[in-house]
Design a protein around this motif. Sequence first.
Motif, PDB file in Angstrom:
ATOM      1  N   UNK A  20       0.855  -1.176   0.000  1.00 50.15           N
ATOM      2  CA  UNK A  20       0.000   0.000   0.000  1.00 50.15           C
ATOM      3  C   UNK A  20       0.894   1.230   0.000  1.00 50.15           C
ATOM      4  N   UNK A  21       0.326   2.374  -0.316  1.00 51.95           N
ATOM      5  CA  UNK A  21       1.106   3.609  -0.341  1.00 51.95           C
ATOM      6  C   UNK A  21       0.301   4.741   0.277  1.00 51.95           C
ATOM      7  N   UNK A  55      -0.715  12.247   8.248  1.00 55.37           N
ATOM      8  CA  UNK A  55       0.069  11.283   7.465  1.00 55.37           C
ATOM      9  C   UNK A  55       0.376  10.055   8.317  1.00 55.37           C
ATOM     10  N   UNK A  56       0.710  10.267   9.576  1.00 57.09           N
ATOM     11  CA  UNK A  56       0.991   9.143  10.480  1.00 57.09           C
ATOM     12  C   UNK A  56      -0.234   8.248  10.606  1.00 57.09           C
ATOM     13  N   UNK A  57      -1.400   8.854  10.781  1.00 58.81           N
ATOM     14  CA  UNK A  57      -2.631   8.066  10.886  1.00 58.81           C
ATOM     15  C   UNK A  57      -2.885   7.238   9.639  1.00 58.81           C
ATOM     16  N   UNK A  58      -2.629   7.817   8.486  1.00 54.94           N
ATOM     17  CA  UNK A  58      -2.811   7.095   7.229  1.00 54.94           C
ATOM     18  C   UNK A  58      -1.817   5.944   7.101  1.00 54.94           C
ATOM     19  N   UNK A  59      -0.579   6.185   7.526  1.00 54.76           N
ATOM     20  CA  UNK A  59       0.453   5.147   7.443  1.00 54.76           C
ATOM     21  C   UNK A  59       0.137   3.984   8.381  1.00 54.76           C
ATOM     22  N   UNK A  60      -0.508   4.261   9.487  1.00 57.95           N
ATOM     23  CA  UNK A  60      -0.851   3.204  10.445  1.00 57.95           C
ATOM     24  C   UNK A  60      -2.141   2.462  10.075  1.00 57.95           C
ATOM     25  N   UNK A  61      -2.979   3.076   9.277  1.00 54.33           N
ATOM     26  CA  UNK A  61      -4.261   2.478   8.912  1.00 54.33           C
ATOM     27  C   UNK A  61      -4.157   1.057   8.355  1.00 54.33           C
ATOM     28  N   UNK A  62      -3.280   0.773   7.394  1.00 57.58           N
ATOM     29  CA  UNK A  62      -3.249  -0.589   6.843  1.00 57.58           C
ATOM     30  C   UNK A  62      -2.970  -1.672   7.880  1.00 57.58           C
ATOM     31  N   UNK A  71      -3.628  -0.407  -2.400  1.00 51.09           N
ATOM     32  CA  UNK A  71      -4.309   0.886  -2.297  1.00 51.09           C
ATOM     33  C   UNK A  71      -3.324   2.033  -2.123  1.00 51.09           C
ATOM     34  N   UNK A  72      -3.713   3.172  -2.673  1.00 49.36           N
ATOM     35  CA  UNK A  72      -2.969   4.409  -2.478  1.00 49.36           C
ATOM     36  C   UNK A  72      -3.894   5.324  -1.691  1.00 49.36           C
ATOM     37  N   UNK A  73      -3.507   5.621  -0.475  1.00 53.32           N
ATOM     38  CA  UNK A  73      -4.318   6.450   0.398  1.00 53.32           C
ATOM     39  C   UNK A  73      -3.857   7.905   0.257  1.00 53.32           C
ATOM     40  N   UNK A  74      -4.720   8.714  -0.339  1.00 51.94           N
ATOM     41  CA  UNK A  74      -4.413  10.126  -0.552  1.00 51.94           C
ATOM     42  C   UNK A  74      -4.745  10.914   0.705  1.00 51.94           C
TER      43      UNK A  74
END
Length: 83
Positions: A20-21, A55-62, A71-74
């Motif tokens: 994921x990204x 950004x940290x929250x998005x990186x931890x989501x997966x 998935x690419x999380x924008x």
Amino acid sequence: MAAATKPLALEYAKKGIRANAVSPGVIKSPMHAEETHAALGALHPVGHMGEMRDVVGAALYPDAAPFVTGEILHVDGGQSAGH
């Protein structure tokens, strides 16, 4: 990003490896002088710049979503929504 993330996800999925990204927009950081924050924030549909914690929250989501791969999380305040 899609050219790398999606093929890697497909190639390694059966081995239990997910790809994921996170694609951040304009985030408050030392890279942007504080006096530019209002102007840069106005470029986002949400009306403000992102924070590092976004950004940290998005990186931890997966980690909390083990069935997500490719998935690419924008994390860009909606900038990519219309593209």
